[in-house]
Enzyme design. Sequence first.
Site, PDB file in Angstrom:
ATOM      1  N   GLN B 128       0.842  -1.195   0.000  1.00  0.00           N
ATOM      2  CA  GLN B 128       0.000   0.000   0.000  1.00  0.00           C
ATOM      3  C   GLN B 128       0.878   1.246   0.000  1.00  0.00           C
ATOM      4  OE1 GLN B 128      -2.105   0.969   3.669  1.00  0.00           O
ATOM      5  NE2 GLN B 128      -3.918   1.488   2.498  1.00  0.00           N
ATOM      6  N   GLY B 129       0.912   1.958  -1.120  1.00  0.00           N
ATOM      7  CA  GLY B 129       1.726   3.163  -1.228  1.00  0.00           C
ATOM      8  C   GLY B 129       0.869   4.405  -1.052  1.00  0.00           C
ATOM      9  N   SER B 131       1.015   6.542   2.347  1.00  0.00           N
ATOM     10  CA  SER B 131       1.705   7.541   3.176  1.00  0.00           C
ATOM     11  C   SER B 131       2.954   8.067   2.493  1.00  0.00           C
ATOM     12  CB  SER B 131       2.121   6.923   4.508  1.00  0.00           C
ATOM     13  OG  SER B 131       1.019   6.367   5.157  1.00  0.00           O
ATOM     14  N   SER B 163       4.526  -1.162   4.004  1.00  0.00           N
ATOM     15  CA  SER B 163       4.726  -2.514   4.526  1.00  0.00           C
ATOM     16  C   SER B 163       4.930  -3.489   3.373  1.00  0.00           C
ATOM     17  CB  SER B 163       3.517  -2.970   5.348  1.00  0.00           C
ATOM     18  OG  SER B 163       3.301  -2.094   6.423  1.00  0.00           O
ATOM     19  N   GLU B 246     -10.114  -1.726   5.635  1.00  0.00           N
ATOM     20  CA  GLU B 246      -9.031  -1.768   6.611  1.00  0.00           C
ATOM     21  C   GLU B 246      -9.595  -1.742   8.028  1.00  0.00           C
ATOM     22  OE1 GLU B 246      -4.844   0.036   6.168  1.00  0.00           O
ATOM     23  OE2 GLU B 246      -6.119   1.676   6.814  1.00  0.00           O
ATOM     24  N   GLU B 380      -5.222   9.358  17.638  1.00  0.00           N
ATOM     25  CA  GLU B 380      -5.746  10.731  17.644  1.00  0.00           C
ATOM     26  C   GLU B 380      -6.706  10.930  16.468  1.00  0.00           C
ATOM     27  OE1 GLU B 380      -2.492   9.959  18.086  1.00  0.00           O
ATOM     28  OE2 GLU B 380      -2.437  10.419  20.222  1.00  0.00           O
TER      29      GLU B 380
HETATM   30  C1  FAD Z   1       3.689  -0.617  11.336  1.00  0.00           C
HETATM   31  C2  FAD Z   1       3.213   0.390  10.353  1.00  0.00           C
HETATM   32  C3  FAD Z   1       2.857  -0.024   9.090  1.00  0.00           C
HETATM   33  C4  FAD Z   1       2.431   0.906   8.140  1.00  0.00           C
HETATM   34  N1  FAD Z   1       2.141   0.457   6.891  1.00  0.00           N
HETATM   35  C5  FAD Z   1       1.789   1.359   5.938  1.00  0.00           C
HETATM   36  C6  FAD Z   1       1.592   0.932   4.594  1.00  0.00           C
HETATM   37  O1  FAD Z   1       1.728  -0.245   4.269  1.00  0.00           O
HETATM   38  N2  FAD Z   1       1.262   1.840   3.679  1.00  0.00           N
HETATM   39  C7  FAD Z   1       1.095   3.155   3.995  1.00  0.00           C
HETATM   40  O2  FAD Z   1       0.761   3.927   3.112  1.00  0.00           O
HETATM   41  N3  FAD Z   1       1.285   3.609   5.269  1.00  0.00           N
HETATM   42  C8  FAD Z   1       1.645   2.737   6.235  1.00  0.00           C
HETATM   43  N4  FAD Z   1       1.864   3.175   7.521  1.00  0.00           N
HETATM   44  C9  FAD Z   1       1.792   4.599   7.793  1.00  0.00           C
HETATM   45  C10 FAD Z   1       0.691   5.043   8.725  1.00  0.00           C
HETATM   46  O3  FAD Z   1      -0.537   5.027   8.077  1.00  0.00           O
HETATM   47  C11 FAD Z   1       1.083   6.446   9.207  1.00  0.00           C
HETATM   48  O4  FAD Z   1       2.231   6.294  10.017  1.00  0.00           O
HETATM   49  C12 FAD Z   1      -0.007   7.107   9.998  1.00  0.00           C
HETATM   50  O5  FAD Z   1      -1.104   7.425   9.175  1.00  0.00           O
HETATM   51  C13 FAD Z   1       0.514   8.398  10.682  1.00  0.00           C
HETATM   52  O6  FAD Z   1       1.164   9.253   9.799  1.00  0.00           O
HETATM   53  P1  FAD Z   1       2.628   9.824  10.151  1.00  0.00           P
HETATM   54  O7  FAD Z   1       3.488   8.663  10.461  1.00  0.00           O
HETATM   55  O8  FAD Z   1       3.045  10.712   9.064  1.00  0.00           O
HETATM   56  O9  FAD Z   1       2.446  10.640  11.470  1.00  0.00           O
HETATM   57  P2  FAD Z   1       1.947  12.160  11.589  1.00  0.00           P
HETATM   58  O10 FAD Z   1       0.717  12.325  10.792  1.00  0.00           O
HETATM   59  O11 FAD Z   1       3.082  13.068  11.346  1.00  0.00           O
HETATM   60  O12 FAD Z   1       1.561  12.212  13.112  1.00  0.00           O
HETATM   61  C14 FAD Z   1       2.495  12.467  14.169  1.00  0.00           C
HETATM   62  C15 FAD Z   1       1.700  12.626  15.460  1.00  0.00           C
HETATM   63  O13 FAD Z   1       0.829  13.763  15.323  1.00  0.00           O
HETATM   64  C16 FAD Z   1      -0.501  13.402  15.558  1.00  0.00           C
HETATM   65  N5  FAD Z   1      -1.401  14.164  14.682  1.00  0.00           N
HETATM   66  C17 FAD Z   1      -1.295  14.380  13.359  1.00  0.00           C
HETATM   67  N6  FAD Z   1      -2.338  15.066  12.905  1.00  0.00           N
HETATM   68  C18 FAD Z   1      -3.142  15.297  13.958  1.00  0.00           C
HETATM   69  C19 FAD Z   1      -4.379  15.951  14.142  1.00  0.00           C
HETATM   70  N7  FAD Z   1      -5.066  16.507  13.127  1.00  0.00           N
HETATM   71  N8  FAD Z   1      -4.892  15.984  15.384  1.00  0.00           N
HETATM   72  C20 FAD Z   1      -4.243  15.418  16.420  1.00  0.00           C
HETATM   73  N9  FAD Z   1      -3.087  14.783  16.320  1.00  0.00           N
HETATM   74  C21 FAD Z   1      -2.544  14.718  15.094  1.00  0.00           C
HETATM   75  C22 FAD Z   1      -0.556  11.916  15.240  1.00  0.00           C
HETATM   76  O14 FAD Z   1      -1.653  11.285  15.893  1.00  0.00           O
HETATM   77  C23 FAD Z   1       0.790  11.454  15.741  1.00  0.00           C
HETATM   78  O15 FAD Z   1       0.738  11.199  17.120  1.00  0.00           O
HETATM   79  C24 FAD Z   1       2.322   2.265   8.482  1.00  0.00           C
HETATM   80  C25 FAD Z   1       2.667   2.676   9.773  1.00  0.00           C
HETATM   81  C26 FAD Z   1       3.120   1.762  10.694  1.00  0.00           C
HETATM   82  C27 FAD Z   1       3.502   2.237  12.060  1.00  0.00           C
END
Ligand code: FAD
Lengths: 311, 397
Positions: B128-129, B131, B163, B246, B380
């Site tokens: 899944q591409g 993020s 992933s 999902e 969140e």
């Molecule tokens: C094990 C794992 C597998 C994953 N696999 C995939 C995958 O296969 N494909 C894919 O596309 N993605 C994948 N992801 C990505 C995942 O969907 C993102 O990590 C997630 O959506 C959070 O985005 P971010 O990491 O950019 O964090 P950010 O969005 O930068 O968030 C950082 C912190 O800020 C908080 N925050 C952000 N916005 C708000 C808001 N509006 N209000 C309150 N708090 C907020 C968040 O809750 C978090 O605590 C994976 C992540 C993990 C950990």
Amino acid sequence: MDFELSDDQVALCDGIRDLCQGRFDIDTVRGLADCGGVDRQLWSELVDTGVFSLVVPEEDGGVGLGWAEAGLVFEQLGRALVPGPLVGTLLAAGVVDDSVVGLVERTDGSALVEYPDVIDALLVLDGDGVWRVDAAELSFEPAQSVDPLTPVGRVAELPQGDEVGGCYGWVNRAVFLCSALQVGLATGARELAVAYAQERQQFGKPIGQFQAVKHKCADMYSREEVARAALYYASCVLDAPELADEDRAVSGARILAAEAADHNGKDCVQVHGGMGFTWEIDAHLYLKRAWALTPCFGSLDEHAERIAAMV
Amino acid sequence: MDIRFSAEEIAFRDELRDWLGEVLPTLGDPPDRDDWTARRKWDMGWQRKLYDAGYAGINWPSEFGGRGSTPTEHLIFLEETTRMGAPYVGMNFVAQLHAGPTLILEATAEQQARHLPAMLKGEEVWCQGFSEPNAGSDLASLSTRAIRDGDHYVVTGQKIWTSFGHVADYCELLVRTDQEAPKHRGITWLICPMDLPGIEVRPITTVAGSSEFCEVFFDEVRIPVENRVGDENDGWRVAMVTFSFERGTAFISELLGTMNQLAEMAELARGIRRNGSTAWDDDEIRREIGHLQAEYDALWALTKRVVSQAQRTGMPGPGGSVFKLYYAEVKKRMADLAHRMLERGALVLAEGGGDEQTGGDMVASRLYVLSLSIAAGTSEIQRNIIGERILGLPKER
Ligand SMILES: Cc1cc2nc3c(=O)[nH]c(=O)nc-3n(C[C@H](O)[C@H](O)[C@H](O)COP(=O)(O)OP(=O)(O)OC[C@H]3O[C@@H](n4cnc5c(N)ncnc54)[C@H](O)[C@@H]3O)c2cc1C
């Protein structure tokens, strides 16, 4: 499997909710605190609607439904803060003839009895069975209850009473009904908090727009939904005991419902700010009722122990 | 309100149990966590066995090669396979749980014919591409650019946290096709073969020391327009379809695996000796185990409610967000409890890291659970969804 409510169950919930809105609006409910928690006229409307005879078989003059329906009805009563010895009166239906029936566990020494001024009889649960004590035999020392809608009186020593039969599994059923009331309380408290979060403005916007408030409301909803799932599951097991262990299902519902009602009551106070700390706002009524219902028929620790023994 | 299985559902379950009873003993030992070749063989081999026995695509409609089972049968399938210790869906996760169902609803007949049978047979790994480094919670702000050049999109940008990106054959890729439009209206959903020139995959090491996810770089990668799913600039809606899957049934095996883990923990507690008694004799530990069991039982009941809603309406209900939010916290408490019991033992990772998904090593599990409140929408964000979409509180922006 279809774990959603049937059409009949939805209709039942709607009917009880309408009854509560029409006859047990919050002003009426608050007024009941001045008459010992029960007004005979209103109580007879609950009786006539079949609230207490839900699980009594039809051939015995009851409604002939199951614990699932009893749970749904009690959830609505909790949500509307309807006071009175609801649990005792439901369990007593079809067993004794009294119309307002208290329930208490026998303990060493003195006992706190709920709704002392209005009950016709008290049923006492102990290891040997269930015993009926006529209200006339009881003399109460006054005691101030934390919950204005759950008045209590102290009895120096509970009389032995007359044994009543046909009381299968009362402890679990009493615990289950208390849990149903508490899920309703959790819902009522959440609804009140969400409504206030939408209407109250600070910093030029509704406080529900602030995440600290919004997320609190989301957590209230989550707790309530998880507790509700546990409650519905327990009701299915009470209706069909061959499905799973009844003790485990009931204790699980008990723990989650008590915690949801307690936490949602506190969060409801918090969301209201200073208003939440006033007598005028209903937040405290949900919390106090939640507290009154928790120390009944085993502590939460005892329920956790009961489950742990099965893991 | 009836949690009893019907006669057909029981027949389905019994037949499945018989088959699992025959096939599971023939599987041998699962591969090491870091041996990706062996892991691919294991996961795809299991998918093929499911296919041959008629259990692949259990909830996919039969006209697309699935079994066309009801949501309840799907639940039974997940319950029985987990209970009997069958392999986890593993790297088939995206194909089986997101991409496949999305293609069924949104793709053209050619796209479906090309991919769905291969997914069912265990011949295609998907990733899944979605993020990006600057588009996580705010996914719609993604900036990987796709410029139309004849019958190709030319894609440049970067994805992250992908992933299984380093083993995948295809990617469900979200790209920006309109720079000017409001952010939700310029996104397109593409099927991207992972062997195209210009794609570079770099594994990222997780806190658990494994490399479950990757960064994926796109440098003028030419993706045929015929790989587009849905209309150009309509990709956000398609992605929302993907998300609804999902948050639906994706956590059922997880929860059941966790319940097995709790039972193992209780066993462990009864065995750990300290100062003349056992960990089980500690009131706090014992009660917390009872408390956790109550919460897992409740989450299992909640799952049955969500599945029943899906059965009635065709879509999983909002209980999915509640489940995810609550589960992440309870599971963290369980991991912490394990460590209170293990005391100094909590310093030692089992050899090979253990199977952190469904049980086994509790030390690895304590690390794995950190991701539960991040992946697939952080806690969140789940609270925002519940607050705004379910409770009707005003939106932030
Ligand atoms: C094990 C794992 C597998 C994953 N696999 C995939 C995958 O296969 N494909 C894919 O596309 N993605 C994948 N992801 C990505 C995942 O969907 C993102 O990590 C997630 O959506 C959070 O985005 P971010 O990491 O950019 O964090 P950010 O969005 O930068 O968030 C950082 C912190 O800020 C908080 N925050 C952000 N916005 C708000 C808001 N509006 N209000 C309150 N708090 C907020 C968040 O809750 C978090 O605590 C994976 C992540 C993990 C950990």
